[in-house]
Motif scaffolding. Structure first.
Motif, short mmCIF file in Angstrom:
data_model
loop_
_atom_site.label_atom_id
_atom_site.label_comp_id
_atom_site.label_asym_id
_atom_site.label_seq_id
_atom_site.Cartn_x
_atom_site.Cartn_y
_atom_site.Cartn_z
N GLN A 234 0.82 -1.21 0.00
CA GLN A 234 0.00 0.00 0.00
C GLN A 234 0.86 1.27 0.00
O GLN A 234 0.35 2.37 0.00
CB GLN A 234 -0.94 -0.02 1.21
N ARG A 247 -4.41 0.31 -1.61
CA ARG A 247 -5.00 1.13 -0.53
C ARG A 247 -6.52 1.13 -0.64
O ARG A 247 -7.24 0.94 0.34
CB ARG A 247 -4.47 2.56 -0.59
N ARG A 248 -6.99 1.31 -1.88
CA ARG A 248 -8.45 1.36 -2.10
C ARG A 248 -9.12 0.05 -1.70
O ARG A 248 -10.21 0.05 -1.15
CB ARG A 248 -8.73 1.68 -3.58
N ARG A 249 -8.45 -1.06 -1.96
CA ARG A 249 -9.06 -2.36 -1.72
C ARG A 249 -8.49 -3.04 -0.46
O ARG A 249 -8.56 -4.28 -0.32
CB ARG A 249 -8.90 -3.27 -2.94
N SER A 250 -7.91 -2.24 0.44
CA SER A 250 -7.23 -2.84 1.60
C SER A 250 -8.18 -3.65 2.48
O SER A 250 -7.76 -4.56 3.19
CB SER A 250 -6.53 -1.76 2.43
N ASN A 251 -9.49 -3.35 2.40
CA ASN A 251 -10.44 -4.11 3.23
C ASN A 251 -10.59 -5.56 2.77
O ASN A 251 -11.06 -6.41 3.52
CB ASN A 251 -11.82 -3.43 3.25
N ILE A 252 -10.20 -5.86 1.54
CA ILE A 252 -10.27 -7.26 1.09
C ILE A 252 -8.87 -7.84 0.83
O ILE A 252 -8.74 -8.87 0.17
CB ILE A 252 -11.15 -7.42 -0.18
N THR A 254 -5.46 -9.54 2.25
CA THR A 254 -4.94 -10.29 3.40
C THR A 254 -3.54 -10.80 3.07
O THR A 254 -3.29 -11.21 1.95
CB THR A 254 -5.83 -11.54 3.67
#
Ligand code: ADP
Length: 499
Positions: A234, A247-252, A254
């Motif tokens: 990120q 960064r934009r998709r950091s919630n998915i 792992t």
């Protein structure tokens, strides 16, 4: 949990451009050879799909069975695709066959790599539709070579009932390699030129597209091969231009640390090392060191710390630091042995040190698996000062052989090596943080100081390193959590978390 939830095995199709023992150029080959098998143990139904390269050993080709053939649409033309199958130690491997694309001397590095792997990705999607035994719940894609699968599935195969409920996982093994090609491919090969969403998300420059970017934008879940690398991706320094997407998709996103094949890498049973040893009886490790010194033409002196390095000789591996610090390290009476191939200037530099330092330094510019086993067993310290390291296998293998890793704090090196703590006695190796040759040399000489003055502590650290669990079981369970997160309607088949 949805009311219609039911218990069954999730079907995982693992798409990879390489897999051990059929084809390997790097860590991805090891992962694809080991992880799917571990997934089966963790309660999934797993299979691997990869290209049928000309370089696959004949003994395997002879055992492959023809399963299906069909034509794959590539923009304005249809291209032949055969699907062959081979069962190896209980795991099904499927091979995408097209001799024009894959019957060559190597895996990558051809003028038409973009077309070859766009075909591979499209062939996988077609196979899911056309070959019933390839029906899956999750398509697990790896690196740029299979990154177009999530794009094709969403944009071109949404209407096919076999693809409706297929979720995609995209794993990044090394962000340095992204698959960037001219945008003419959109209309000539991919057939995506008229789909604005796909076009926009694949574009990376004014007139070029990026396969990896497509996969990262379209996949349902993103993973990478260590928690620290997931964090680093990120940042602009490590993200290679794609950090905004991470960064934009950091919630998915792992990070899951790879394992190693603990049946191959086991000093107790390894037939490639001169004498076997284990944590219960370390005596023979000294014989491994003596034999290695003899083999490499190094002075046979047990009191010299023997520092080994095994890996690709490229800038990624922090070799600039080693070159800078080499004279200082040599002056202190430390032995260094390097095994690797790579960039010509790096190879040349280490050949020079080999000449200069006679029986205290050895550079073997070769790819030699058997010698790598003897070096993991015979070394005292494994040096790995990488600039970045998504996961890294060498440091884990070294620990298993009681050879203490000395690493830079980055990516998987940070996640797998516990630094020696002089107050608590904890540790499985040594770490330094900055890309600074003096810092590396100080840490190395600090480690050598322990080797020289406190063998009892050194042995304790060796035992702690050897006791670390680097099996695939842990990683497989973490991947299962991700797959089931994508399919909440399926109850986990094997609820027991065997950690
Ligand atoms: P990467 O995937 O970046 O090359 P890893 O540490 O993840 O690095 O994996 C490298 C693997 O390849 C290790 O198993 C290492 O032992 C092996 N390897 C690398 N270079 C050589 C070599 N010259 N000879 C034998 N084995 C090698």
């Amino acid at each position: 949990m949805p009311t219609s939830a039911h218990r069954r095995k999730l079907r995982i199709l693992f798409a990879s451009s390489e897999a051990v023992p059929f084809a390997k150029t790097g860590g991805l080959g090891d992962v694809a050879g080991s992880l799917p098998r571990a997934l089966k143990h963790a309660g999934a139904k797993a299979a691997v799909i990869m290209p049928k390269y000309g370089t696959i050993p004949q003994e395997y080709k002879d055992r492959m069975k023809h399963v299906a053939d069909f034509y794959v649409p590539l923009a304005w033309r249809n291209v032949y695709c055969g699907i062959e199958k081979l069962e190896l130690q209980g795991l099904d491997f499927y091979f995408v066959d097209n001799e024009a694309y894959f019957k060559r001397d190597g895996l990558y590095g051809y003028f038409d790599d973009g077309e070859r792997f766009a075909f591979f990705a499209k062939a996988i999607c077609e196979a899911i539709v056309k070959v019933p035994e390839l029906a899956c719940d999750v398509l697990h894609c790896n690196d740029w070579q299979t990154a177009l699968c999530p794009v094709f599935l969403r944009e071109l195969y949404r209407g096919a009932p076999q693809c409706n409920n297929v979720k995609t996982v995209m794993t990044v093994h090394n962000i340095k390699f992204q698959g960037q090609y001219g945008d003419k491919m959109l209309s000539d090969i991919l057939g995506l030129a008229d789909i604005p969403a796909a076009r926009d998300q694949l574009y990376c420059d004014k007139d070029s597209i990026n396969f990896m970017k497509g996969g990262l934008c379209y996949a349902d879940a993103l993973t990478t091969v260590s928690p620290s690398y997931a964090y680093e991706l990120q940042m602009p320094f490590y993200g290679e231009g794609l950090d905004p997407i991470f960064r934009r998709r950091s919630n998915i996103l792992t990070g899951i640390l790879n394992g190693i094949d603990t049946s191959i890498w086991n000093p107790k049973t390894d037939a490639m090392i001169p004498a076997n040893y284990s944590a219960d009886d370390l005596a023979n490790k000294a014989e491994c060191k003596r034999a290695l010194q003899e083999e490499l033409g190094l002075r046979q002196d047990p009191t010299r710390p023997l520092v080994v390095m095994i890996g690709r000789l490229t800038n990624q591996k922090g070799l600039g630091l080693v070159r800078y610090a080499m004279d200082g390290i040599m002056r202190r009476g430390v032995q260094v042995a390097i095994l690797g191939t790579g960039d010509a200037d790096q190879e040349e530099a280490f050949r020079y040190f080999d000449q200069k330092y006679g029986d205290m330094m050895c550079a073997r510019i070769a790819f030699d698996n058997a010698l790598s086993h003897r070096m993991y067993a015979g070394g005292d310290i494994l040096l790995m000062p990488s600039e970045f390291e998504p996961c890294g296998l060498s440091q884990m293998i070294a620990m298993r052989y009681g050879t203490l890793p000395l690493v830079r704090e980055t990516g998987g090196l940070r996640d797998s090596v516990v630094p020696y703590n002089k107050f608590t006695g904890e540790g499985t190796g040594f770490r330094f943080s900055n890309m600074n040759a003096d810092e590396m040399a100080d840490t190395l000489l600090g480690a050598c100081e322990i080797f020289w003055t406190n063998q009892e502590l050194w042995t304790k650290l060796m035992l702690q390193a050897m006791a670390t669990d680097f099996s695939w079981r842990r990683a497989a369970n973490d991947y299962m959590d991700i797959y089931h997160g994508l399919h909440p309607e399926v109850i986990r088949y094997n609820k027991r978390r065997d950690r």
